[in-house]
Design an enzyme around this catalytic site. Structure first.
Site, PDB file in Angstrom:
ATOM      1  N   LYS A  48       0.844  -1.200   0.000  1.00  0.00           N
ATOM      2  CA  LYS A  48       0.000   0.000   0.000  1.00  0.00           C
ATOM      3  C   LYS A  48       0.879   1.250   0.000  1.00  0.00           C
ATOM      4  O   LYS A  48       1.883   1.297   0.716  1.00  0.00           O
ATOM      5  CB  LYS A  48      -0.891  -0.029   1.242  1.00  0.00           C
ATOM      6  N   SER A  51      -9.412   2.020   3.252  1.00  0.00           N
ATOM      7  CA  SER A  51      -8.562   2.723   2.316  1.00  0.00           C
ATOM      8  C   SER A  51      -7.584   1.803   1.576  1.00  0.00           C
ATOM      9  O   SER A  51      -7.050   2.195   0.549  1.00  0.00           O
ATOM     10  CB  SER A  51      -7.768   3.813   3.048  1.00  0.00           C
ATOM     11  N   SER A  61      -9.523  -0.268   7.554  1.00  0.00           N
ATOM     12  CA  SER A  61      -9.006  -0.190   6.189  1.00  0.00           C
ATOM     13  C   SER A  61      -8.344  -1.441   5.632  1.00  0.00           C
ATOM     14  O   SER A  61      -8.049  -1.484   4.444  1.00  0.00           O
ATOM     15  CB  SER A  61      -8.020   0.970   6.066  1.00  0.00           C
TER      16      SER A  61
HETATM   17  N1  GLN Z   1     -12.619   4.624   6.875  1.00  0.00           N
HETATM   18  C1  GLN Z   1     -11.979   4.991   8.099  1.00  0.00           C
HETATM   19  C2  GLN Z   1     -11.494   6.409   7.994  1.00  0.00           C
HETATM   20  O1  GLN Z   1     -11.751   7.004   7.010  1.00  0.00           O
HETATM   21  C3  GLN Z   1     -10.843   4.076   8.406  1.00  0.00           C
HETATM   22  C4  GLN Z   1      -9.667   4.317   7.529  1.00  0.00           C
HETATM   23  C5  GLN Z   1      -8.491   3.468   7.899  1.00  0.00           C
HETATM   24  O2  GLN Z   1      -8.631   2.455   8.566  1.00  0.00           O
HETATM   25  N2  GLN Z   1      -7.346   3.908   7.469  1.00  0.00           N
HETATM   26  O3  GLN Z   1     -10.856   6.932   8.855  1.00  0.00           O
END
Ligand code: GLN
Length: 494
Positions: free
Chosen positions: A83, A158, A182
């Site tokens: 990632k 994400s 994420s």
């Molecule tokens: N969707 C959550 C956020 O926007 C979690 C994102 C993540 O785990 N990086 O913060």
């Protein structure tokens, strides 16, 4: 085992490793097959921000030479994706943000370095919501990744690029990061396995910080055995990250016994709620019944503070993000607006370089931390966070793992929630409490809805309870066939 019958990009890491060890395939052949696959599918799914084809083939050739010399490093010649929020030395690392376009870090993240030391071949960097803030990859500063099961839908986020790549056979496995879901949410939406380790289990050195009290690096893989294998390599104390624990890393592979007899599985009433997709609930309940049939004991439990998790998360995560993102000032990293006046340069660089969701969170977080509001918002959120953690601690006195859905619905359409942040935030309702409490969680395939979209079963374990969730996940996986289904992409051979 012979691999001759299936295309190389379909192999799991452990299958590819066995084939490499047996001399049935070479690392160059395997890497070339993956690069060909990326070329075939990535124009449709757009999982990668950067593909490092040339270096990958060089690393593969080196791996083949090392093997001939008797080297048998655990991932020697295995092609993986990372990632883009994790630093890779001399390879562009953007965090999905325009503000870091062109930035080539002088060092690699510890997790990346550990995979490389184990012999990994790096295929490239995968798409992400900007600085990992989002649930769909639509907040990427570059483009949206498409779900391989239905190109009109999001892959989740994400770590959507990593999940889509693994699902479509464009990487054997990948690293992601999980601050509020994420790794697990995109794993559920793409029908792969995603594990978020306990807080402190895996080093964050070289990970662009988002919410420092929540962030963990995790693994996206085709099956539980691969997730266990890779976790064992990246986990453990790192002197470069003082939040890592000195606790020895267990042999996660040894936990995969296939036996769940007597395992106590908690079913939290608060995770089966109005508004969730009925097919998701049905698939998860069927998976739990399957565990019961295999000898697990199902125990109804309560996590009473679940309804407070979302507001608490969006205060804590944004407060930490507002501080962490202050380092992007147009001087030290990536993009600079090039204004002669220092303050004007910072203002313009951040104004032009950050996307709208990142700005929204910086503003929210800065507000929650500001004088006069700190006690009412940030401090209160931390107090309620303790209650959420206590819910889990009490539950884990009665049960070994908790079973629930990973997400309330299957993957939504691209654009469907893009203009409604609250709706988007709600898609992490079942994952964020695990980060707030520092526990570990895994999502794995447990079915499909009527539209053919994947459903994820989440198993939550206590802090450093990775072996329990891996054991339960693996036993369930062995008793089902969901994980062996792969998406079909138009015009591309399977
Ligand atoms: N969707 C959550 C956020 O926007 C979690 C994102 C993540 O785990 N990086 O913060």
């Amino acid at each position: 085992m012979t691999v001759a019958t299936q295309p190389l990009h379909q192999l799991t890491v452990h299958q590819a490793r066995a084939a490499l060890r047996a001399g049935e395939i070479s690392a160059v052949e395997l890497t070339q097959a993956l690069l060909d696959r990326i070329r075939a599918v990535d124009p449709q799914i757009k999982a990668y921000l950067t593909v490092t084809a040339e270096q990958a083939l060089e690393q593969a050739a080196l791996a083949d030479r090392r093997r001939q010399e008797g080297d048998d490093a655990p991932l020697l010649g295995i092609p993986l994706a990372i990632k883009d929020v994790l630093a890779t030395r001399e390879i562009e690392t953007t965090c999905g943000s325009k503000i870091l376009q062109g930035f080539k870090p002088p060092y690699s993240a510890t997790t990346v370095a550990r995979l490389q030391a184990a012999g990994m071949v790096l295929l490239g960097k995968t798409n992400t919501d900007e600085f990992a803030m989002g649930s769909s990859t639509e907040n990427s500063g570059y483009f949206t990744t498409h779900n391989p099961w239905d190109l009109s839908r999001v892959p989740g986020g994400s770590s959507g690029g990593s999940a889509a790549a693994v699902s479509a056979g464009a990487a054997l496995a990948a690293l992601g990061t999980d601050t509020g879901g994420s790794v697990r949410q995109p794993a559920a939406h793409c029908s792969v396995v995603g594990i978020k380790p306990s807080y402190g289990r895996v080093s964050r050195y070289g990970l662009a910080s988002y919410g420092s009290s929540l962030d963990q690096v995790g693994v996206l893989a085709k099956d539980v055995a691969d997730a266990a294998l890779l976790l064992g390599i990246i986990a453990g104390r790192d002197p470069l990250d003082s939040t890592t624990l000195d606790t020895p890393v267990p042999d996660y592979g040894a936990a995969l016994t296939g036996n769940v007899r007597g395992l106590r599985v908690g079913l939290p009433a608060e995770y089966f709620i109005d508004g969730m997709q009925p097919e998701v609930e049905a698939a998860v309940r069927a998976a739990v019944a399957q565990l019961e049939a295999m000898g697990a004991q199902i125990v109804p439990i309560h996590l009473p503070n679940t309804d407070k998790a979302l507001p608490v998360y969006y205060l804590v995560a944004t407060a930490e993000a507002s501080a962490n993102l202050s380092r992007y000032d147009g001087v030290r990293f990536g993009y600079s607006a090039g204004d002669d006046s220092m303050f004007e340069n910072i203002r313009r660089t951040r104004g032009e370089g950050f996307g709208p969701e990142v700005k929204r969170r910086i503003m929210l977080g800065a507000y929650a931390l500001s004088a006069g509001y700190y006690d009412a918002y940030y401090l209160k959120a931390q107090q309620v966070r303790t209650l959420i953690k206590q819910d889990f601690e009490q539950a884990f006195q009665q049960v070994d793992v908790i079973a629930c859905p990973a997400t309330p619905t299957t993957a939504f359409h691209i654009g469907e929630k893009a203009d409604n942040p609250i709706e988007m935030y709600l898609s992490d309702i079942f994952t964020i409490s695990v980060n707030l409490s520092g526990m570990c969680g895994i999502s794995l395939p447990c079915g499909f809805d009527d539209a053919g979209l994947p459903i994820g079963l989440q198993l939550i374990g206590p802090h450093l309870g990775e072996e329990s969730i891996l054991r339960a996940a693996h036993a369930y996986e062995q008793s089902s066939t969901w994980h062996s289904r792969r998406p079909t992409l138009t015009g591309v051979a399977d």
